[in-house]
Each structure stands twice: as structure tokens, then as C-alpha cells.
Design a protein around this motif. Structure first.
Motif, PDB file in Angstrom:
ATOM      1  N   MET A   1       0.823  -1.211   0.000  1.00 27.81           N
ATOM      2  CA  MET A   1       0.000   0.000   0.000  1.00 27.81           C
ATOM      3  C   MET A   1       0.860   1.266   0.000  1.00 27.81           C
ATOM      4  SD  MET A   1      -2.760   1.334   2.817  1.00 27.81           S
ATOM      5  CE  MET A   1      -3.595  -0.243   2.885  1.00 27.81           C
ATOM      6  N   ALA A   2       1.912   1.283   0.843  1.00 25.19           N
ATOM      7  CA  ALA A   2       2.774   2.459   0.914  1.00 25.19           C
ATOM      8  C   ALA A   2       3.375   2.773  -0.440  1.00 25.19           C
ATOM      9  CB  ALA A   2       3.877   2.243   1.951  1.00 25.19           C
ATOM     10  N   ASN A   3       3.777   1.721  -1.176  1.00 22.18           N
ATOM     11  CA  ASN A   3       4.379   1.909  -2.488  1.00 22.18           C
ATOM     12  C   ASN A   3       3.411   2.554  -3.470  1.00 22.18           C
ATOM     13  OD1 ASN A   3       6.629   1.491  -4.343  1.00 22.18           O
ATOM     14  ND2 ASN A   3       5.301  -0.004  -5.341  1.00 22.18           N
ATOM     15  N   ASP A   4       2.118   2.194  -3.381  1.00 27.26           N
ATOM     16  CA  ASP A   4       1.112   2.793  -4.259  1.00 27.26           C
ATOM     17  C   ASP A   4       1.027   4.297  -4.039  1.00 27.26           C
ATOM     18  OD1 ASP A   4       0.397   0.332  -5.354  1.00 27.26           O
ATOM     19  OD2 ASP A   4      -1.051  -0.075  -3.772  1.00 27.26           O
ATOM     20  N   PHE A   5       1.021   4.702  -2.775  1.00 25.01           N
ATOM     21  CA  PHE A   5       0.926   6.128  -2.476  1.00 25.01           C
ATOM     22  C   PHE A   5       2.248   6.848  -2.736  1.00 25.01           C
ATOM     23  CE2 PHE A   5      -2.716   4.509  -0.053  1.00 25.01           C
ATOM     24  CZ  PHE A   5      -3.688   5.383  -0.503  1.00 25.01           C
ATOM     25  N   ASP A   6       3.373   6.130  -2.609  1.00 27.15           N
ATOM     26  CA  ASP A   6       4.661   6.712  -2.976  1.00 27.15           C
ATOM     27  C   ASP A   6       4.653   7.155  -4.433  1.00 27.15           C
ATOM     28  OD1 ASP A   6       5.792   6.394  -0.478  1.00 27.15           O
ATOM     29  OD2 ASP A   6       6.881   4.563  -0.975  1.00 27.15           O
ATOM     30  N   LYS A   7       4.097   6.289  -5.285  1.00 29.05           N
ATOM     31  CA  LYS A   7       4.065   6.595  -6.714  1.00 29.05           C
ATOM     32  C   LYS A   7       3.143   7.777  -7.023  1.00 29.05           C
ATOM     33  CE  LYS A   7       5.016   1.810  -8.115  1.00 29.05           C
ATOM     34  NZ  LYS A   7       4.452   0.587  -8.746  1.00 29.05           N
ATOM     35  N   ALA A   8       2.111   7.958  -6.201  1.00 27.71           N
ATOM     36  CA  ALA A   8       1.153   9.038  -6.442  1.00 27.71           C
ATOM     37  C   ALA A   8       1.601  10.377  -5.860  1.00 27.71           C
ATOM     38  CB  ALA A   8      -0.201   8.658  -5.839  1.00 27.71           C
ATOM     39  N   ALA A   9       2.644  10.361  -5.021  1.00 25.92           N
ATOM     40  CA  ALA A   9       3.009  11.553  -4.244  1.00 25.92           C
ATOM     41  C   ALA A   9       3.355  12.765  -5.107  1.00 25.92           C
ATOM     42  CB  ALA A   9       4.174  11.219  -3.313  1.00 25.92           C
ATOM     43  N   LYS A  10       4.142  12.557  -6.156  1.00 24.53           N
ATOM     44  CA  LYS A  10       4.636  13.690  -6.941  1.00 24.53           C
ATOM     45  C   LYS A  10       3.514  14.466  -7.617  1.00 24.53           C
ATOM     46  CE  LYS A  10       9.334  12.083  -7.892  1.00 24.53           C
ATOM     47  NZ  LYS A  10      10.328  11.737  -8.943  1.00 24.53           N
ATOM     48  N   GLN A  11       2.479  13.765  -8.093  1.00 24.53           N
ATOM     49  CA  GLN A  11       1.424  14.444  -8.831  1.00 24.53           C
ATOM     50  C   GLN A  11       0.169  14.697  -7.997  1.00 24.53           C
ATOM     51  OE1 GLN A  11       2.596  11.376  -9.568  1.00 24.53           O
ATOM     52  NE2 GLN A  11       0.951   9.943 -10.072  1.00 24.53           N
ATOM     53  N   TYR A  12       0.199  14.311  -6.706  1.00 25.62           N
ATOM     54  CA  TYR A  12      -1.018  14.389  -5.902  1.00 25.62           C
ATOM     55  C   TYR A  12      -1.535  15.825  -5.779  1.00 25.62           C
ATOM     56  CZ  TYR A  12      -4.336  13.868  -2.106  1.00 25.62           C
ATOM     57  OH  TYR A  12      -5.483  13.900  -1.350  1.00 25.62           O
ATOM     58  N   ASP A  13      -0.650  16.775  -5.513  1.00 26.29           N
ATOM     59  CA  ASP A  13      -1.102  18.161  -5.355  1.00 26.29           C
ATOM     60  C   ASP A  13      -1.688  18.703  -6.654  1.00 26.29           C
ATOM     61  OD1 ASP A  13      -0.591  18.485  -2.671  1.00 26.29           O
ATOM     62  OD2 ASP A  13       1.435  19.256  -2.962  1.00 26.29           O
ATOM     63  N   THR A  14      -1.053  18.386  -7.764  1.00 24.73           N
ATOM     64  CA  THR A  14      -1.563  18.859  -9.051  1.00 24.73           C
ATOM     65  C   THR A  14      -2.899  18.204  -9.383  1.00 24.73           C
ATOM     66  OG1 THR A  14       0.672  19.210  -9.890  1.00 24.73           O
ATOM     67  CG2 THR A  14      -1.083  19.009 -11.514  1.00 24.73           C
ATOM     68  N   ALA A  15      -2.987  16.894  -9.124  1.00 22.79           N
ATOM     69  CA  ALA A  15      -4.185  16.145  -9.512  1.00 22.79           C
ATOM     70  C   ALA A  15      -5.372  16.419  -8.604  1.00 22.79           C
ATOM     71  CB  ALA A  15      -3.877  14.651  -9.520  1.00 22.79           C
ATOM     72  N   PHE A  16      -5.118  16.697  -7.318  1.00 23.53           N
ATOM     73  CA  PHE A  16      -6.243  16.877  -6.400  1.00 23.53           C
ATOM     74  C   PHE A  16      -6.160  18.167  -5.587  1.00 23.53           C
ATOM     75  CE2 PHE A  16      -8.382  16.263  -2.277  1.00 23.53           C
ATOM     76  CZ  PHE A  16      -9.690  16.147  -2.743  1.00 23.53           C
ATOM     77  N   THR A  17      -5.091  18.377  -4.844  1.00 17.71           N
ATOM     78  CA  THR A  17      -5.020  19.512  -3.916  1.00 17.71           C
ATOM     79  C   THR A  17      -5.344  20.831  -4.591  1.00 17.71           C
ATOM     80  OG1 THR A  17      -3.331  18.339  -2.626  1.00 17.71           O
ATOM     81  CG2 THR A  17      -3.560  20.718  -2.259  1.00 17.71           C
ATOM     82  N   HIS A  18      -4.774  21.067  -5.770  1.00 18.96           N
ATOM     83  CA  HIS A  18      -4.957  22.349  -6.457  1.00 18.96           C
ATOM     84  C   HIS A  18      -6.028  22.296  -7.545  1.00 18.96           C
ATOM     85  CE1 HIS A  18      -1.549  23.520  -4.161  1.00 18.96           C
ATOM     86  NE2 HIS A  18      -0.690  22.787  -4.845  1.00 18.96           N
TER      87      HIS A  18
END
Length: 260
Positions: A1-18
Motif C-alpha cells: 500500500m505504501a508503495n502505491d501512495f509513494d508513486k502518487a506523491a509527486k502528482q497528488y497536489d496537481t491532480a487533487f489539492t490544487h
């Protein structure tokens, strides 16, 4: 599970936060969370599943002492890169290991936003409530934002596309959710089930829909250039913010529980 979220970390702010949808839904959470904070006035807050730290920084700006954790080392790295201040404190931790990383510590409030607890099965979620109660001070509270089973937006959208499997995927015992391109095993819990699982340790205070009118974030491509429409949908959510009966049909819901 941690690895899945590791892969999503770089684009998470662009894809959701902002994103337009992400900002609208987070604004609803902050409005409701602010009401809890004003009444309780906690001194020390623990955030679990903090992602890239957006909520931890918001809480710190309200002058609360914040400890923020996430299972993903990459998410924590992104959060730490945003600031070198002593508050909030970020570190990697698995919620299934609670309360051990905080031996001897107590918090006045535990916060989890946008479905972090949907990574837990019912058995794991009930155990989380037991462990959370140990970490909370007397009359401590939980504010949790969780995804329910009966999201109307999702059902209508996929039924319109004749995709019956996706329309009702949340109703199954578990399902695969797409988190910025990563497939994550996800469990959906309606408010009544969450309250029942917590009932051995917590009393239910309030439940509020988050994103009944504002759509799920995966529809961002259809709404990114429709700010006025999203603002109108958000105003509808504001009007019905206290309609607890809509919570099980929204994209998320906020549930506030108090330790016995």
C-alpha cells in the motif's frame, strides 16, 4: 500500500489539492472542522494519512500544535519539502501500528481527511477506534472524512455510460480505487457503519455530507474550466451542510466522534 501512495506523491497536489473540485471539497471540510475546533479548542492535534501536508499546514496556521503522519515515505518527503518550520511535525507511520509510535503521548483531536481510513477493512477500522481512544485525552474527539457506499454522482455518471460495474463498485465488500493512476484496495463505509464500529469507544456527535453536489475528483477534466458551475454546486452543498441524511450519498462525509 505504501508503495502505491509513494508513486502518487509527486502528482497528488496537481491532480487533487490544487484542482477545482479538490479545493471546493476541502473548503467544505475546513468550514466544518473550524466549527469543531472553535468549540473544543484543542491544544495538540494528530493528523493521520496526511498526504502532502496541506491540512497539517492549515491547522498549524490556526496556531494548533500538529503532528502529521502518513504511511507513504514519499508523501512525507513532499510535505517536509514545503516548509522548514517546527510546526507541523511530519513523520512516516502506519495507522495500523497505533498507538505505539506515540508511547506516552496524548492528543486532544485526531483528524483524517479524504478517505485515508477507507484503506481499512471493518475489522481494522474498529481496531483503529480502540487505538485512537488510547491516544486521546479526556473528551478528545475524532474528525474523519470518509467515503461512503452510495455516492449518487458516481452512480449517475457511470449508469449514463452504461458501466454498471463501476456504478455500484462501492457497494461491494472492497473495490479498487484509482489514486492518481495507482490502484489501491479500498473499503467503503457508510456513516451508520462507521458510528457502529466506533460505538465501543466513542459517541457520535455530527455527520455532514462532503461533495453531494460537488462531484468526485475523477470528474475534474469535465469541471476544471467550469469554476462558476463548481461554485454554484458548492453553494448548494453549503445550504445542505447539516443534512446528515445526505452523507451516505455524497462523495465523502465528515463524521465527528467524542471519546467516552
Amino acid at each position: 500500500m505504501a508503495n502505491d501512495f509513494d508513486k502518487a506523491a509527486k502528482q497528488y497536489d496537481t491532480a487533487f489539492t490544487h484542482s477545482v473540485i479538490g479545493k471546493a471539497q476541502r473548503k467544505r471540510v475546513y468550514a466544518l472542522l473550524s466549527e469543531v475546533l472553535k468549540k473544543q479548542n484543542p491544544k495538540k492535534i494528530l493528523e493521520i494519512n496526511c498526504g502532502t501536508g496541506e491540512d497539517a499546514f492549515w491547522l498549524a496556521r490556526q496556531n494548533y500544535e500538529v503532528v502529521a503522519t502518513d504511511i507513504s515515505e514519499a508523501m512525507i518527503a513532499v510535505a517536509q519539502s514545503k516548509s522548514d518550520t517546527a510546526n507541523p511535525v511530519f513523520f512516516q507511520a502506519d495507522i495500523n501500528d497505533l498507538p505505539h509510535p506515540f508511547s506516552g503521548e496524548q492528543f486532544d483531536l485526531i483528524f483524517s481527511n479524504f478517505g485515508g481510513l477507507n484503506c481499512l477493512s471493518e475489522i481494522r477500522l474498529e481496531l483503529f477506534f480502540k487505538n485512537a481512544a488510547e491516544l486521546l485525552s479526556e473528551n478528545g474527539q475524532l474528525v474523519l472524512v470518509i467515503m461512503p457506499k452510495n455516492t449518487k454522482w458516481e452512480q449517475f455518471y457511470f449508469l449514463a455510460k452504461a458501466n454498471f460495474q463501476e456504478a455500484f463498485r462501492r457497494k461491494s465488500h472492497s473495490a479498487i480505487a484509482n489514486v492518481d493512476g495507482q490502484s489501491v484496495l479500498t473499503y467503503y463505509h457508510n456513516p451508520s457503519k462507521t458510528a457502529a464500529l466506533a460505538s465501543g469507544y466513542f459517541d457520535l456527535k455530527t455527520v455532514h455530507p462532503i461533495g453531494f453536489f460537488v462531484p468526485p475528483s475523477y470528474l475534474e477534466p469535465h469541471f476544471s474550466k467550469k469554476q462558476k458551475l463548481v461554485s454554484f454546486l458548492d453553494s448548494c452543498d453549503i445550504a445542505l451542510a447539516n443534512s446528515g441524511f445526505l452523507a451516505r450519498h455524497a462523495d465523502h462525509y465528515l463524521i465527528n466522534l467524542q471519546k467516552r
